[in-house]
Scaffold this motif. Structure first.
Motif, PDB file in Angstrom:
ATOM      1  N   THR A 101     -12.102  15.624 -11.289  1.00 19.41           N
ATOM      2  CA  THR A 101     -13.140  16.644 -11.086  1.00 19.41           C
ATOM      3  C   THR A 101     -13.135  17.220  -9.684  1.00 19.41           C
ATOM      4  N   GLN A 102     -12.342  16.684  -8.775  1.00 20.65           N
ATOM      5  CA  GLN A 102     -12.326  17.148  -7.390  1.00 20.65           C
ATOM      6  C   GLN A 102     -10.917  17.613  -7.011  1.00 20.65           C
ATOM      7  N   SER A 103     -10.869  18.654  -6.148  1.00 22.24           N
ATOM      8  CA  SER A 103      -9.583  19.241  -5.731  1.00 22.24           C
ATOM      9  C   SER A 103      -8.717  19.508  -6.957  1.00 22.24           C
ATOM     10  N   THR A 104      -9.297  20.217  -7.913  1.00 25.27           N
ATOM     11  CA  THR A 104      -8.619  20.431  -9.192  1.00 25.27           C
ATOM     12  C   THR A 104      -7.562  21.521  -9.123  1.00 25.27           C
ATOM     13  N   LYS A 105      -7.785  22.544  -8.295  1.00 19.65           N
ATOM     14  CA  LYS A 105      -6.812  23.616  -8.134  1.00 19.65           C
ATOM     15  C   LYS A 105      -6.732  23.978  -6.652  1.00 19.65           C
ATOM     16  N   ILE A 106      -5.512  24.188  -6.171  1.00 18.22           N
ATOM     17  CA  ILE A 106      -5.324  24.524  -4.757  1.00 18.22           C
ATOM     18  C   ILE A 106      -4.323  25.669  -4.658  1.00 18.22           C
ATOM     19  N   HIS A 107      -4.714  26.702  -3.930  1.00 20.28           N
ATOM     20  CA  HIS A 107      -3.844  27.852  -3.658  1.00 20.28           C
ATOM     21  C   HIS A 107      -3.554  27.868  -2.159  1.00 20.28           C
ATOM     22  N   THR A 108      -2.260  27.927  -1.798  1.00 23.31           N
ATOM     23  CA  THR A 108      -1.872  27.922  -0.385  1.00 23.31           C
ATOM     24  C   THR A 108      -0.859  29.031  -0.149  1.00 23.31           C
ATOM     25  N   ASP A 109      -1.123  29.848   0.874  1.00 25.41           N
ATOM     26  CA  ASP A 109      -0.263  30.984   1.232  1.00 25.41           C
ATOM     27  C   ASP A 109       0.058  30.853   2.715  1.00 25.41           C
ATOM     28  N   VAL A 110       1.333  30.615   3.045  1.00 22.15           N
ATOM     29  CA  VAL A 110       1.734  30.340   4.422  1.00 22.15           C
ATOM     30  C   VAL A 110       2.813  31.327   4.851  1.00 22.15           C
ATOM     31  N   VAL A 167       4.098  30.802  -1.207  1.00 24.81           N
ATOM     32  CA  VAL A 167       2.810  30.756  -1.902  1.00 24.81           C
ATOM     33  C   VAL A 167       2.907  29.661  -2.959  1.00 24.81           C
ATOM     34  N   PHE A 168       2.002  28.698  -2.892  1.00 25.47           N
ATOM     35  CA  PHE A 168       2.006  27.580  -3.829  1.00 25.47           C
ATOM     36  C   PHE A 168       0.657  27.490  -4.530  1.00 25.47           C
ATOM     37  N   ASP A 169       0.687  27.283  -5.838  1.00 26.23           N
ATOM     38  CA  ASP A 169      -0.524  27.041  -6.619  1.00 26.23           C
ATOM     39  C   ASP A 169      -0.340  25.756  -7.407  1.00 26.23           C
ATOM     40  N   ILE A 201      -2.028  31.062   7.583  1.00 27.82           N
ATOM     41  CA  ILE A 201      -2.196  30.205   6.410  1.00 27.82           C
ATOM     42  C   ILE A 201      -3.536  30.519   5.771  1.00 27.82           C
ATOM     43  N   THR A 202      -3.544  30.625   4.453  1.00 25.98           N
ATOM     44  CA  THR A 202      -4.774  30.745   3.677  1.00 25.98           C
ATOM     45  C   THR A 202      -4.732  29.695   2.583  1.00 25.98           C
ATOM     46  N   GLN A 203      -5.795  28.894   2.494  1.00 27.93           N
ATOM     47  CA  GLN A 203      -5.846  27.844   1.477  1.00 27.93           C
ATOM     48  C   GLN A 203      -7.201  27.874   0.783  1.00 27.93           C
ATOM     49  N   THR A 204      -7.151  27.854  -0.554  1.00 30.66           N
ATOM     50  CA  THR A 204      -8.369  27.854  -1.358  1.00 30.66           C
ATOM     51  C   THR A 204      -8.369  26.608  -2.231  1.00 30.66           C
ATOM     52  N   ILE A 205      -9.456  25.840  -2.175  1.00 32.24           N
ATOM     53  CA  ILE A 205      -9.563  24.575  -2.898  1.00 32.24           C
ATOM     54  C   ILE A 205     -10.738  24.663  -3.858  1.00 32.24           C
ATOM     55  N   THR A 206     -10.475  24.407  -5.123  1.00 32.05           N
ATOM     56  CA  THR A 206     -11.527  24.403  -6.134  1.00 32.05           C
ATOM     57  C   THR A 206     -12.116  23.006  -6.252  1.00 32.05           C
ATOM     58  N   ASN A 207     -13.438  22.936  -6.113  1.00 31.83           N
ATOM     59  CA  ASN A 207     -14.170  21.661  -6.180  1.00 31.83           C
ATOM     60  C   ASN A 207     -13.634  20.638  -5.189  1.00 31.83           C
ATOM     61  N   PRO A 208     -13.667  20.957  -3.902  1.00 31.40           N
ATOM     62  CA  PRO A 208     -13.174  20.005  -2.905  1.00 31.40           C
ATOM     63  C   PRO A 208     -14.015  18.730  -2.852  1.00 31.40           C
ATOM     64  N   TYR A 209     -15.291  18.835  -3.233  1.00 31.70           N
ATOM     65  CA  TYR A 209     -16.185  17.675  -3.260  1.00 31.70           C
ATOM     66  C   TYR A 209     -17.213  17.920  -4.352  1.00 31.70           C
TER      67      TYR A 209
END
Length: 767
Positions: free
Chosen positions: A611-620, A600-602, A753-761
């Motif tokens: 302002t884009q892709s500011t936070k990313i959570h990945t669980d593999v 799990v990576f944050d 895999i689960t990935q969450t991206i804050t403000n991808p665009y």
């Protein structure tokens, strides 16, 4: 015949049609015959009893190092990894590079006259600087002053302690600029007085400044003999020079940097055959570099008995000027020149120059001394010349020309025809936070000694065409700019994989198309890349390394040195490590039999001002069969951390079935902004692969979700497709609203895999 491109486009169009019509989702895939969907029944028992392996967090594959002059260098940590010198405001325009005793050195031109005297070489040992706890922060130093002199801090240095004639202190990235300017001022004074640069004492009686804790390297013990080297500059006068001296029979016998004073070096060495390389800069009264001189002197003999004949290293033997002539108008804007020698054991030493351009007076000239192919060991001579088209060109272009040779010929004039070159077309989709600031880009090639050194130069706009030498394996390095209003920023770099480009070939690439999310990637090349194999098992060890950054290209990997983050590792469901600011894990001595590893990576990039892709959570979650699978063998050419850690880098290595995501957000502008009322996404789900080798297990499911209230509520989006290719679309919120994008996917092996991206665009005004 339908082309592959047409076929793919039709499939994507059909998927979006299915979404629009509300056709039931096909994201839950059936399992083909011959593919197991579960770990064998006995595996659960084996997994429960398997011993937990020793776990070590994996550091970044490259470190950002700041030199005492404030210049920034990115140092790859792998074998023969690239070295990149960044162009910084007010920074140096030229650098000498050297490889001695396994360490790499980068010496700015204004420091070169003082290295080996007032400035110790350890200040520029980027290998050791990269190993420091925070190589981009304070630069700790130790200083010694002449007897009777009251220690006074040199410009840019802050003292932390003073005792007699000794002191300790530090520089910072910002104060290093003041230190560099003081060196330039001292050189100007010497030249104005008619002296060689570096003649007068510097910094009020400073006799030595070194990296804190630096010690003299220990050479193996042998009977020693005194060798005298005489060094002459380009006018024939005695010079103060840096010389790399090495025993050509066995570098481990002797390989060191030595320094001449008023044209003389006396050094104690074992008997044997030697070669020397010297580096020299010629600067003008304003300390701008006007000439590079790289001399090699082979055939130096130190007999075991009797007198040792002196040898001379003479800049005047560098009679061959390196020139490039291009069919379209261009002027040298940067580049690197390098010589590396290997002994019969493969141990390397070398020297070279890096030029960053930007001098209105024009680029320096470069001269090298001809050198035949050595009879002992090997010689690698390589040049990467960058020529920029005129500012008036309708579309910005550069020539990026490469030379690789096993000797140095007397004729160093190169005039390649455009028909012998390949064409690389780069475009850039950048976060609006960068404003009018543009990225820097350099493409370089692989040589027998590894990647050529890199010197990224600013891109004049949002696109660039490069003409590169055909027949070489090229890869590109892009550095993102500072956010608008910031003078500088911690570097963010992106790289693609090395690819063989042939004459006449054309390739296009859009960099940083949203989102910039970490991934394992699907790598078409089998040659070395930034991370090596990101999820492999070999020699009883295993690694899982999630690349920090990516983009819409499947092989982009990158690092954001301004980001922070956390990481966790689970082995068969048990949390075994929890860490901050790590990119992955090495598991040593894994037990036999199947197992499941989960990471799990944050990553939080918001502090950098983007302002884009500011936070990313990945669980593999990655299932490991515990069996030898020949079809998953890592191709040779890509490094395997598990095997190299065991001391057997050539041992067989097996790619793990790690799921990876690739996003294709449609209809975004070159600032990754959507002006459409709806947003379309094509999602590719696959497994980590190199050169087409990797798991072919069927993708079982994929689901896309969005949130417009910072994750308080989520909306599942109809996700249509099958076995790795899916489409989804959703209605965009009001302009400027926050967006979060979440994807969950599984395969038939039990991987997920689960990935969450804050403000991808960015959501803009509807056009």
């Amino acid at each position: 015949m339908t082309s592959r491109r047409s076929r793919t486009t039709s499939t994507i169009a059909a998927l979006f049609t299915a979404v629009a019509l509300g056709v039931p989702a096909a994201a839950q895939a059936t399992t083909p015959a011959g593919v197991s969907t579960t770990i064998p029944a006995s595996s659960s028992t084996a997994a429960a009893t398997a011993a937990v392996p020793a776990v070590t967090p994996i550091p970044a594959p490259a470190a950002s190092v700041v030199l005492p002059t404030g210049d920034r260098v990115t140092v790859g940590t792998g074998v023969n990894a690239p070295l990149t010198v960044d162009q910084t405001p007010g920074g140096s325009d030229a650098f000498a590079t050297a490889t001695v005793g396994g360490d790499r050195y980068v010496i700015p031109s204004e420091a070169a006259p003082y290295v080996g005297r007032a400035l110790d070489l350890s200040l520029f040992d980027v290998t050791k600087l990269a190993a420091a706890p925070d190589p981009s922060a304070h630069i700790p130093v130790q200083l010694t002053f002449a007897a009777g002199v009251t220690p006074t801090a040199p410009a840019g240095v802050t003292f932390t302690a003073v005792s007699g004639q000794s002191a300790t202190g530090y520089l910072t990235p910002d104060s290093g600029r003041a230190f560099a300017q003081a060196l330039r001022d001292a050189i100007k004074a010497d030249l104005a007085a008619g002296h060689q640069a570096g003649t007068a004492p510097v910094f009020g009686g400073l006799t030595s400044m070194a990296a804190l804790g630096a010690t003299t390297p220990v050479q193996p013990y042998y009977p020693l003999h005194i060798l005298q080297l005489n060094t002459l500059d380009s006018t024939g006068a005695p010079s103060n020079a840096l010389v790399i001296l090495f025993n050509t029979d066995n570098f481990r016998t002797f390989n060191a940097a030595v320094f001449s004073r008023q044209g003389v070096i006396r050094v104690a060495v074992p008997a044997g055959n030697y070669s020397a390389m010297s580096l020299d800069f010629v600067v003008d009264p304003e300390t701008k570099t006007t000439k590079f001189i790289l001399v090699t002197q082979d055939g130096i003999t130190v007999p075991a008995t009797g007198d040792v004949p002196p040898a001379t290293v003479d800049d005047r033997t560098a009679t061959s000027q390196v020139t490039f002539t291009t069919q379209k108008p261009s002027t040298m804007a940067g580049g690197s020149f390098r010589i590396r020698r290997h002994d019969s054991n493969g141990v390397a030493t070398g020297a070279g120059f890096i030029y960053l351009g930007g001098d209105p007076a024009g680029p320096p000239t470069t001269y090298v001394s001809p050198e035949a192919k050595p009879t002992t060991g090997t010689l690698d001579y390589d040049v990467n010349w960058i020529g920029a088209g005129p500012a008036t060109a309708s579309s910005p272009y550069r020539y990026n020309l490469g030379v690789i040779a096993d000797h140095i010929s007397a004729n160093q004039a190169y005039a390649p025809a455009d028909s012998s070159l390949a064409t690389l077309r780069h475009s850039f989709d950048l976060d609006p936070a960068y404003g009018t600031n543009t990225p820097a880009l350099d493409s370089t090639f692989l040589t027998p000694s590894g990647a050529q050194d890199m010197a990224p130069l600013p891109v004049p706009g949002d696109s660039l065409t490069e003409y590169v030498t055909g027949g070489l394996r090229w890869f590109s390095n892009m550095s993102l700019p500072a956010v608008a209003g910031q003078a500088s920023a911690a570097p963010t770099i992106l790289e693609d994989d090395p690819v063989l480009y042939n004459a006449g070939q054309t390739a296009s690439r859009t960099w940083t198309h949203a989102p910039q999310a970490p991934s394992f990637g699907r790598h078409p090349a089998v040659t070395q890349n930034l991370y090596g194999c990101q999820a492999c098992v070999g020699a009883g060890n295993m690694n899982v390394t999630l690349g920090m950054l990516g983009d819409s290209n499947k092989d982009t990997t990158g690092l954001d040195y301004g980001a922070s983050g956390t990481a966790q590792l689970y082995w068969n469901g048990q949390l075994v490590s929890s860490d901050t600011d790590q990119l992955g894990y090495l598991l040593k001595n894994i037990a036999a039999g199947p197992a499941t590893v989960r990471t799990v990576f944050d990553y939080d990039r918001s502090a950098t001002g983007i302002t884009q892709s500011t936070k990313i959570h990945t669980d593999v979650t990655i299932p490991y069969s515990g069996q030898d699978e020949p079809g998953m063998k890592l191709p040779s050419g890509t490094s395997c951390l598990p095997a190299s850690t065991a001391g057997t880098p050539s041992a067989p290595c097996q790619i793990l079935p790690a799921l990876t995501l690739n996003y294709q957000l449609k209809a975004l502008t070159n600032t990754n902004t959507s002006h459409s009322p709806t947003q379309n996404l094509v999602l590719h789900v696959g497994h980590l692969s190199y050169g087409g080798v990797g798991s072919q297990a069927r993708i079982a499911s994929a689901q896309v979700s969005v949130s417009f209230d910072n994750g308080a509520t989520w909306q599942d989006v109809q996700t249509h497709g099958d076995n790795g290719t899916y489409a989804a679309h959703w209605a965009n919120p009001a302009p400027g609203s926050p967006v979060q994008l979440k994807v969950t996917a599984t395969d038939c092996l039990g991987g997920s895999i689960t990935q969450t991206i804050t403000n991808p665009y960015t959501v803009g005004v509807t056009s």
